[in-house]
Scaffold this active site. Structure first.
Site, PDB file in Angstrom:
ATOM      1  N   LYS A  22     -42.605  45.447  31.974  1.00  0.00           N
ATOM      2  CA  LYS A  22     -42.585  46.696  31.175  1.00  0.00           C
ATOM      3  C   LYS A  22     -41.203  47.328  31.248  1.00  0.00           C
ATOM      4  CE  LYS A  22     -44.122  50.629  33.135  1.00  0.00           C
ATOM      5  NZ  LYS A  22     -43.218  51.789  33.140  1.00  0.00           N
ATOM      6  N   ASN A  23     -40.634  47.393  32.458  1.00  0.00           N
ATOM      7  CA  ASN A  23     -39.389  48.147  32.630  1.00  0.00           C
ATOM      8  C   ASN A  23     -38.147  47.391  32.189  1.00  0.00           C
ATOM      9  OD1 ASN A  23     -40.936  50.225  33.484  1.00  0.00           O
ATOM     10  ND2 ASN A  23     -40.405  50.060  35.653  1.00  0.00           N
ATOM     11  N   CYS A 115     -42.644  64.864  35.168  1.00  0.00           N
ATOM     12  CA  CYS A 115     -43.903  64.113  35.126  1.00  0.00           C
ATOM     13  C   CYS A 115     -44.523  64.246  36.509  1.00  0.00           C
ATOM     14  CB  CYS A 115     -43.651  62.667  34.737  1.00  0.00           C
ATOM     15  SG  CYS A 115     -42.948  61.697  36.061  1.00  0.00           S
ATOM     16  N   ARG A 120     -37.357  64.489  37.273  1.00  0.00           N
ATOM     17  CA  ARG A 120     -36.749  63.368  36.542  1.00  0.00           C
ATOM     18  C   ARG A 120     -35.797  63.847  35.443  1.00  0.00           C
ATOM     19  NH1 ARG A 120     -41.166  58.900  35.594  1.00  0.00           N
ATOM     20  NH2 ARG A 120     -39.319  57.583  35.461  1.00  0.00           N
ATOM     21  N   ASP A 303     -41.505  51.784  43.126  1.00  0.00           N
ATOM     22  CA  ASP A 303     -42.678  51.448  42.312  1.00  0.00           C
ATOM     23  C   ASP A 303     -43.700  50.614  43.077  1.00  0.00           C
ATOM     24  OD1 ASP A 303     -40.925  51.091  39.127  1.00  0.00           O
ATOM     25  OD2 ASP A 303     -41.463  52.818  40.351  1.00  0.00           O
ATOM     26  N   ARG A 395     -50.759  52.041  31.034  1.00  0.00           N
ATOM     27  CA  ARG A 395     -49.348  52.138  30.636  1.00  0.00           C
ATOM     28  C   ARG A 395     -48.553  50.952  31.164  1.00  0.00           C
ATOM     29  NH1 ARG A 395     -46.588  57.762  31.498  1.00  0.00           N
ATOM     30  NH2 ARG A 395     -45.031  56.450  30.508  1.00  0.00           N
TER      31      ARG A 395
HETATM   32  C1  EPZ Z   1     -36.983  53.849  36.140  1.00  0.00           C
HETATM   33  O1  EPZ Z   1     -37.178  55.230  35.901  1.00  0.00           O
HETATM   34  C2  EPZ Z   1     -38.351  53.196  36.021  1.00  0.00           C
HETATM   35  N1  EPZ Z   1     -38.891  53.391  34.681  1.00  0.00           N
HETATM   36  C3  EPZ Z   1     -39.303  53.805  37.056  1.00  0.00           C
HETATM   37  O2  EPZ Z   1     -40.541  53.110  36.956  1.00  0.00           O
HETATM   38  C4  EPZ Z   1     -38.718  53.598  38.453  1.00  0.00           C
HETATM   39  O3  EPZ Z   1     -39.549  54.208  39.397  1.00  0.00           O
HETATM   40  C5  EPZ Z   1     -37.311  54.198  38.513  1.00  0.00           C
HETATM   41  O4  EPZ Z   1     -36.479  53.628  37.469  1.00  0.00           O
HETATM   42  C6  EPZ Z   1     -36.637  53.940  39.862  1.00  0.00           C
HETATM   43  O5  EPZ Z   1     -36.565  52.564  40.088  1.00  0.00           O
HETATM   44  C7  EPZ Z   1     -38.464  52.580  33.684  1.00  0.00           C
HETATM   45  O6  EPZ Z   1     -37.636  51.700  33.880  1.00  0.00           O
HETATM   46  C8  EPZ Z   1     -39.062  52.809  32.321  1.00  0.00           C
HETATM   47  P1  EPZ Z   1     -33.963  56.723  37.736  1.00  0.00           P
HETATM   48  P2  EPZ Z   1     -35.881  56.197  35.686  1.00  0.00           P
HETATM   49  O7  EPZ Z   1     -33.135  57.331  36.660  1.00  0.00           O
HETATM   50  O8  EPZ Z   1     -34.826  55.444  34.974  1.00  0.00           O
HETATM   51  C9  EPZ Z   1     -32.695  60.904  39.591  1.00  0.00           C
HETATM   52  C10 EPZ Z   1     -42.856  52.866  36.798  1.00  0.00           C
HETATM   53  O9  EPZ Z   1     -43.752  53.149  37.596  1.00  0.00           O
HETATM   54  N2  EPZ Z   1     -31.974  61.144  38.320  1.00  0.00           N
HETATM   55  O10 EPZ Z   1     -33.482  55.459  38.385  1.00  0.00           O
HETATM   56  O11 EPZ Z   1     -36.368  57.462  35.089  1.00  0.00           O
HETATM   57  C11 EPZ Z   1     -34.209  60.886  39.406  1.00  0.00           C
HETATM   58  O12 EPZ Z   1     -34.740  62.187  39.447  1.00  0.00           O
HETATM   59  C12 EPZ Z   1     -41.718  53.839  36.564  1.00  0.00           C
HETATM   60  O13 EPZ Z   1     -42.786  51.788  36.142  1.00  0.00           O
HETATM   61  C13 EPZ Z   1     -31.249  62.320  38.158  1.00  0.00           C
HETATM   62  O14 EPZ Z   1     -31.216  63.171  39.049  1.00  0.00           O
HETATM   63  O15 EPZ Z   1     -35.447  56.461  37.195  1.00  0.00           O
HETATM   64  C14 EPZ Z   1     -34.658  60.044  40.566  1.00  0.00           C
HETATM   65  O16 EPZ Z   1     -34.728  60.854  41.724  1.00  0.00           O
HETATM   66  C15 EPZ Z   1     -41.911  55.140  37.323  1.00  0.00           C
HETATM   67  N3  EPZ Z   1     -30.591  62.521  36.989  1.00  0.00           N
HETATM   68  C16 EPZ Z   1     -33.531  59.029  40.749  1.00  0.00           C
HETATM   69  O17 EPZ Z   1     -32.398  59.585  40.050  1.00  0.00           O
HETATM   70  C17 EPZ Z   1     -30.606  61.604  35.963  1.00  0.00           C
HETATM   71  O18 EPZ Z   1     -29.971  61.841  34.914  1.00  0.00           O
HETATM   72  C18 EPZ Z   1     -33.814  57.658  40.180  1.00  0.00           C
HETATM   73  O19 EPZ Z   1     -34.250  57.842  38.846  1.00  0.00           O
HETATM   74  C19 EPZ Z   1     -31.346  60.411  36.150  1.00  0.00           C
HETATM   75  C20 EPZ Z   1     -32.019  60.192  37.335  1.00  0.00           C
END
Ligand code: EPZ
Length: 416
Positions: A22-23, A115, A120, A303, A395
């Protein structure tokens, strides 16, 4: 809304085919916007989030449809708007920002709210795109982005962000000049996106490391591409073998991309062997609790945190689980406690003490991976577990009850 009914206590035995990731599929579908020619994708899992993305692509002027794991995206006259009622159901919609700015110099994308697992924010996405020449304003909950033509830049992320790296990678592919992404996310799904873009003609190096170089080009060609297998689905089924004391052969299981998870499960006492036709997981002896810290890749994936916690509930001893990526990713804990688990939360850590048995109960799914951990617990618990609000599960897990039933689980879906 549907619910799942599980009669626990059956050791799962047999083989399961791992679906496409998915990701990886989500960013690659958005990246198809960048190409001026049709893009043919395969190994696309049949999931709610995938169909949400296809609906959004159709809205953006890229007609596409899903057919047995295959999707053809035909970029047309692009439109700039990703509406709120779509973005609020799937935060990954923000991944259309980079491609739209790169192709048509404008985007109107609803700001994704928080969420269940955390705020996020998307500040890193916006900061990077601004360095490339985009200008943003916030109007009635929408991000309005404009640029004449994106140009290359040197961008250092405050933290490794998967979505931020993906958005900037897509934007940089068609920008004028060179871009360097520092402190980039190293997740395999980011690498899969980079490999897709390279197949379309993009000039990218360093994917999979924390420094990625991109030399922008004028256009990308159409391509046929197969998406990588889902490492988190695979990890979830490895945990299912451990929890039920069964033996599962996972066909198409990505091994290198699951190293940190496989090592942890072996530390707990599971036998996990890599065979020519898949990964064989079995649990011949009582498991023991371990300590887990979630980290950006190649560390232990956030995850898989809820799933390994479920596994630890029935293991010997005690272990500490520290969630270092998201601020509220323990929504599964209280539901597991209702099934008899002994888990104490203190801030971002949870102390898990193994118990001898879990008992089935009515429980509530709250987010995708929390739902998966409740399914795992239900498979091992004595009695009946009823899991409500399983749209969260749909999802990210393709036909999960059919896959589990085929290896012996007593599981069925009912209308709530
Ligand atoms: C991706 O989410 C995945 N989703 C998530 O999977 C996964 O948990 C996550 O990466 C971490 O591996 C998809 O790929 C669709 P991040 P993403 O940006 O990109 C902070 C699942 O269960 N951050 O790597 O949204 C954020 O708050 C889902 O399949 C900022 O502060 O995650 C978090 O603490 C859930 N500012 C950390 O970085 C930003 O602009 C990592 O988030 C972006 C992120």
């Amino acid at each position: 809304m549907d619910k799942l009914i599980i009669e626990g206590g059956v050791p799962l035995t047999g083989s399961i085919d791992i679906s496409g990731s998915k990701n990886a599929a989500l960013p690659i579908l958005f990246a198809a916007i960048l190409s001026g020619e049709p893009v043919r994708l395969c190994n696309i899992p049949n999931l709610r989030d995938i169909h949400t993305t296809l609906s959004l692509l159709n809205l953006l002027g890229c007609p596409c449809e899903y057919d047995e794991g295959r999707v053809t995206v035909t970029p047309g006259e692009l439109l700039p708007e990703a509406p709120y009622d779509m973005v609020r159901t799937m935060r990954a919609s923000v991944l259309c920002l980079g491609p739209l700015l790169a192709r048509i110099g404008q985007a109107r994308v609803a700001l994704p709210g928080g969420c269940a697992i955390g705020a996020r924010p998307v500040d890193q996405h916006l900061k990077g795109l601004e360095l490339m020449g985009a200008r943003f304003e916030l109007e009635q909950g929408y991000i309005l982005g404009r640029c004449r033509k994106l140009h290359g830049a040197r961008i250092t992320f405050d933290m490794p962000t998967v979505g931020g790296t993906e958005n900037l990678l897509m934007a940089a592919a068609l920008a004028e000049g060179d871009t360097v992404l520092e402190n980039a996310a190293r997740e395999p799904e980011v690498t899969d996106l980079a490999n897709f873009l390279i197949a379309c003609g993009a000039r990218i190096e360093g994917q999979g490391t924390s420094r990625i170089y991109v030399s922008g080009i004028n256009s990308l060609r159409g391509v046929e591409y197969s998406v990588m297998p889902d490492r988190i689905e695979a990890g979830t089924f490895l945990a299912a073998a451990g929890l039920t004391g069964g033996e599962l052969l996972l066909r198409g299981c990505p091994v290198n991309e699951l190293e940190s998870v496989i090592l942890k499960l072996r530390d707990m006492g599971m036998d996990i062997d890599v065979l020519p036709d898949g990964v064989l997981a079995k649990c011949a002896r009582p498991l023991r609790c371990v300590d887990v810290k979630t980290e950006p890749y190649p560390g232990f994936p956030t995850d898989m945190q809820a799933q390994i916690m479920a596994l630890m509930c029935l293991a010997e001893g005690a272990g500490v689980v520290e969630e270092r990526i998201f601020e509220n990713r323990f929504m599964h804990v209280l539901e597991l406690v209702r099934m008899g688990a002994d888990i104490r939360i203190s801030g971002h850590t949870a102390l898990v003490r193994g118990v001898r048995r879990l008992t089935g109960a009515p429980v509530m799914a709250s987010d995708l991976r929390a739902s998966a951990s409740l399914v795992l617990a239900g498979l091992a618990a004595g009695g009946t577990t009823e899991i409500r609000r399983i749209y969260h599960l749909d999802r990210g897990y393709e036909k999960i009850e059919a896959k589990l039933a085929r290896v012996g689980a007593r599981i069925r879906r009912e209308k709530e």
